[in-house]
Design a protein around this motif. Sequence first.
Motif, PDB file in Angstrom:
ATOM      1  N   ARG A 193      -1.040 -20.499  -0.870  1.00 46.05           N
ATOM      2  CA  ARG A 193      -1.950 -19.503  -1.452  1.00 46.05           C
ATOM      3  C   ARG A 193      -1.343 -18.108  -1.361  1.00 46.05           C
ATOM      4  NH1 ARG A 193      -5.856 -16.088   0.551  1.00 46.05           N
ATOM      5  NH2 ARG A 193      -5.401 -16.800   2.654  1.00 46.05           N
ATOM      6  N   SER A 194      -0.689 -17.795  -0.235  1.00 45.61           N
ATOM      7  CA  SER A 194      -0.109 -16.459  -0.063  1.00 45.61           C
ATOM      8  C   SER A 194       0.990 -16.196  -1.087  1.00 45.61           C
ATOM      9  CB  SER A 194       0.435 -16.294   1.361  1.00 45.61           C
ATOM     10  OG  SER A 194       1.355 -17.324   1.670  1.00 45.61           O
ATOM     11  N   ALA A 195       1.764 -17.237  -1.432  1.00 50.53           N
ATOM     12  CA  ALA A 195       2.815 -17.063  -2.440  1.00 50.53           C
ATOM     13  C   ALA A 195       2.211 -16.815  -3.813  1.00 50.53           C
ATOM     14  CB  ALA A 195       3.714 -18.294  -2.468  1.00 50.53           C
TER      15      ALA A 195
ATOM     16  N   GLU B 231       0.873 -13.206  -8.255  1.00 47.40           N
ATOM     17  CA  GLU B 231      -0.107 -12.661  -9.188  1.00 47.40           C
ATOM     18  C   GLU B 231      -0.115 -11.142  -9.147  1.00 47.40           C
ATOM     19  OE1 GLU B 231      -4.905 -12.833 -10.172  1.00 47.40           O
ATOM     20  OE2 GLU B 231      -4.157 -12.569  -8.141  1.00 47.40           O
ATOM     21  N   ALA B 232      -0.117 -10.574  -7.927  1.00 45.97           N
ATOM     22  CA  ALA B 232      -0.152  -9.112  -7.797  1.00 45.97           C
ATOM     23  C   ALA B 232       1.125  -8.483  -8.354  1.00 45.97           C
ATOM     24  CB  ALA B 232      -0.337  -8.734  -6.331  1.00 45.97           C
ATOM     25  N   ALA B 233       2.276  -9.078  -8.072  1.00 48.12           N
ATOM     26  CA  ALA B 233       3.535  -8.528  -8.572  1.00 48.12           C
ATOM     27  C   ALA B 233       3.616  -8.635 -10.092  1.00 48.12           C
ATOM     28  CB  ALA B 233       4.707  -9.261  -7.920  1.00 48.12           C
TER      29      ALA B 233
ATOM     30  N   GLU C 284      -1.474  -3.358  -2.825  1.00 46.77           N
ATOM     31  CA  GLU C 284      -2.727  -4.053  -3.137  1.00 46.77           C
ATOM     32  C   GLU C 284      -3.091  -5.071  -2.066  1.00 46.77           C
ATOM     33  OE1 GLU C 284      -4.258  -7.382  -6.315  1.00 46.77           O
ATOM     34  OE2 GLU C 284      -3.181  -5.644  -7.142  1.00 46.77           O
ATOM     35  N   LEU C 285      -2.091  -5.807  -1.565  1.00 48.85           N
ATOM     36  CA  LEU C 285      -2.357  -6.885  -0.613  1.00 48.85           C
ATOM     37  C   LEU C 285      -2.204  -6.451   0.841  1.00 48.85           C
ATOM     38  CD1 LEU C 285      -0.542  -9.830  -2.453  1.00 48.85           C
ATOM     39  CD2 LEU C 285      -2.970  -9.237  -2.497  1.00 48.85           C
TER      40      LEU C 285
ATOM     41  N   ALA D 279       7.765  -8.574   2.524  1.00 49.89           N
ATOM     42  CA  ALA D 279       6.934  -9.785   2.613  1.00 49.89           C
ATOM     43  C   ALA D 279       6.624 -10.320   1.218  1.00 49.89           C
ATOM     44  CB  ALA D 279       5.645  -9.486   3.370  1.00 49.89           C
ATOM     45  N   ILE D 280       6.326  -9.414   0.291  1.00 46.52           N
ATOM     46  CA  ILE D 280       6.081  -9.819  -1.094  1.00 46.52           C
ATOM     47  C   ILE D 280       7.332 -10.479  -1.657  1.00 46.52           C
ATOM     48  CG2 ILE D 280       5.631  -8.997  -3.441  1.00 46.52           C
ATOM     49  CD1 ILE D 280       3.156  -8.922  -1.769  1.00 46.52           C
ATOM     50  N   SER D 281       8.490  -9.872  -1.424  1.00 41.05           N
ATOM     51  CA  SER D 281       9.746 -10.395  -1.949  1.00 41.05           C
ATOM     52  C   SER D 281      10.039 -11.786  -1.383  1.00 41.05           C
ATOM     53  CB  SER D 281      10.887  -9.436  -1.603  1.00 41.05           C
ATOM     54  OG  SER D 281      12.110  -9.910  -2.129  1.00 41.05           O
ATOM     55  N   ARG D 282       9.768 -11.980  -0.079  1.00 35.40           N
ATOM     56  CA  ARG D 282      10.025 -13.288   0.533  1.00 35.40           C
ATOM     57  C   ARG D 282       9.119 -14.366  -0.076  1.00 35.40           C
ATOM     58  NH1 ARG D 282      10.290 -10.260   5.292  1.00 35.40           N
ATOM     59  NH2 ARG D 282       8.149 -10.868   5.847  1.00 35.40           N
TER      60      ARG D 282
END
Length: 294
Positions: free
Chosen positions: A8-10, A15-17, A29-30, A36-39
């Motif tokens: 779910r986190s991925a 979605e946000a990116a 946003e998150l 962390a977003i990139s990973r």
Amino acid sequence: MRRFIPSRSALLAFEAAAKHQSFTNAAVELALSESAISRQINTLEDQLGLKLFHRIKKRVTLTRAGERYSKQVTQILDQLEQDMLNIMAHGGERDILELAVLPSLCSQWMIPRLPDFYSLYPGITINAHAHSVMFMFKDTNYDAAIHFGQPNWPGAVADFLFSEEVVMVGKPELLRQHPIKQVEDILSYPRLHLSSRSEAWRTWFDSAGLFGGNAMHGSRFEYFSLLISAACAGLGLALIPQFLIISELNSGKLEIVTPIPNTTDNAYYLVYPENRIVEGGSLEKFRNWLLDEV
């Protein structure tokens, strides 16, 4: 068998990116770090075996696969959120009926009558969902639907509610500008159409023996409620089921132009799977109340 489903986190990170076209804004946003977003997105791309973003220096843009996947992920997350809200609502002690309804019939006819229903059954909650096309009940959470057409609904029982008589109406001030003394005078007025009943004016022209003019000319509106508002504003003449405009006719906002009605073989029905009716249950109570109302 283990499902091949991303975390779910991925999905939330992707979605946000995708929405912002930016890892930085997605992180804001998150409430996560940009790394962390990139990973998360790198992990998702590894799972899929393809790239979702073009990375050019500090800019990111969706690939064609990313564009397609972002639409699907957004729909899935929206549905998961709605399902969660629905189950939270159903988790209480109150009985909840999920109804698929025709928007204009619901707003113009059913909702004004619901206070009487709630006075009789204060423990039942009705959720009304706009739905104009036929569907399979087994694929939805709907308990019943109000349908216009023929009493043929796969896997469902159809209770007749009422037939329909369509009348031609206009704003009284508009009609006084060019009094209609004979049927041909109607041609001098703009005609308003319901998008889903594109043949209504042509059918009326034929029944009235009026063969001049273009029956299809005029503005189109998606719902009867919009068509009623347009007629009340004096934008032209409209063909509207009389039961939807009782208050407008009584108040003088609209006036019947001609006594020639437009009738069809179609009618309104309450449809529901037979196994949803339980003696003393909320659907049976609603069904009995609705049949009394009509």
